[in-house]
Write a protein that holds these residues in place. Structure first.
Motif, PDB file in Angstrom:
ATOM      1  N   SER A  55      41.924  52.733  59.240  1.00 54.55           N
ATOM      2  CA  SER A  55      40.948  52.070  60.280  1.00 54.55           C
ATOM      3  C   SER A  55      40.832  52.717  61.642  1.00 54.55           C
ATOM      4  N   ALA A  56      41.794  53.287  62.386  1.00 54.92           N
ATOM      5  CA  ALA A  56      41.984  53.960  63.446  1.00 54.92           C
ATOM      6  C   ALA A  56      41.075  55.338  63.382  1.00 54.92           C
ATOM      7  N   ILE A  57      41.288  56.035  62.143  1.00 57.90           N
ATOM      8  CA  ILE A  57      40.745  57.352  61.852  1.00 57.90           C
ATOM      9  C   ILE A  57      38.963  57.102  61.930  1.00 57.90           C
ATOM     10  N   ARG A  58      38.736  56.263  61.090  1.00 59.20           N
ATOM     11  CA  ARG A  58      37.251  55.866  60.624  1.00 59.20           C
ATOM     12  C   ARG A  58      37.216  54.369  60.822  1.00 59.20           C
ATOM     13  N   PRO A  59      37.050  53.850  61.927  1.00 63.22           N
ATOM     14  CA  PRO A  59      36.585  52.321  62.259  1.00 63.22           C
ATOM     15  C   PRO A  59      35.435  51.780  61.574  1.00 63.22           C
ATOM     16  N   GLU A  60      34.621  52.730  61.217  1.00 64.10           N
ATOM     17  CA  GLU A  60      33.242  52.162  60.828  1.00 64.10           C
ATOM     18  C   GLU A  60      33.330  52.060  59.241  1.00 64.10           C
TER      19      GLU A  60
END
Length: 255
Positions: A55-60
């Motif tokens: 989620s931090a790497i790709r929050p969208e």
């Protein structure tokens, strides 16, 4: 995508190593309840590491949940992750289990990471960039003869009569037919050219998405059993070397 792959791989490996620290070859569950309890504990171990990291790497990017495993996804990016692919093997002390993640964009797998902690192998693919195991390129089988084909499958949840008929049809034609779990590992074998064909009824998105990309990027053909390119929402799958896909599609469509 190169940096994204590096970051995702690091997160998947951290999660897999946490499972490895608790793994033992002498594990033996006593009953189905024992297996379920172990599975929930293992899922929680991985989820606590993997979900915050990705989620931090790709929050969208959203997360595929159990209600969406056999559904077409809404447009955009989705994480399809299996905290422990092959949990039934893990709890029986067998080594074919992994942590598996795919990033799906507009219903196409675009990135895949599969980490096998026991063997220390990492399988990766990015759409248009090839498939690799420990940075060594993968290539599917070059076989073209049905009677030389090594075929694998995974037992379905409910379609047992159709599954039995398909097995009988394939046993009459192929060199060898084997059923195994989980679905990721036979797809890895197809991508590496060890196995020529993989098919499954009642497949779920989380179980096959990473393998779909690995097989495709290794030069294989992956469709549903109608012959259309596989995508989320398809509940059956055929992944094969290009010289064999058409013949096996014909066999399975007659069942």
């Amino acid at each position: 995508m190169e940096q994204l792959l590096t970051d995702v791989t690091a997160a998947v490996r951290r999660a897999g190593d946490a499972l490895l620290a608790e793994y033992g070859e002498n594990a033996r569950p006593t009953d189905k309840n024992d297996m379920a309890l172990a599975g929930r504990r293992l899922d929680a171990t991985v989820t606590a590491i993997l979900e915050p990291a990705l989620s931090a790497i790709r929050p969208e990017a959203r997360w595929v949940d159990s209600d969406q495993e056999m559904s077409v996804l809404a447009p955009g990016e989705w994480w399809a992750g299996d905290p422990i692919e092959g949990g039934v093997n893990y709890v029986h002390g067998m080594d074919q289990w992994s942590v598996t993640v795919a990033l799906i964009r507009d219903n196409l797998p675009v990135l895949a990471v599969v980490y096998e902690p026991v063997r220390g192998r990492t399988w990766t693919a990015v759409r248009g960039g090839g498939a690799f195991v420990d940075r060594q390129p993968l290539t599917v089988s070059t076989k073209k003869d049905v009677d030389a084909a090594f075929v694998t499958t995974t037992q379905p949840r409910t379609k047992n009569r159709q599954f039995g008929d398909a097995m009988a049809a394939l046993l009459d034609r192929a060199l060898l037919v084997r059923s195994t779990v989980p679905s990721t590992f036979p797809q890895l074998d197809v991508a590496a050219g060890h196995v020529d064909v993989y098919w499954q009824y009642e497949c779920d998105l989380i179980g096959v998405a990473a393998g779909v990309l690995l097989v495709t990027e290794a030069g294989g053909v992956v469709t549903n059993l109608r012959g259309e390119p596989w995508q989320p929402g398809d509940t059956d799958i055929l992944a094969a070397a290009p010289g064999l896909h058409g013949e096996f599609l014909s066999i399975l469509r007659t069942v």
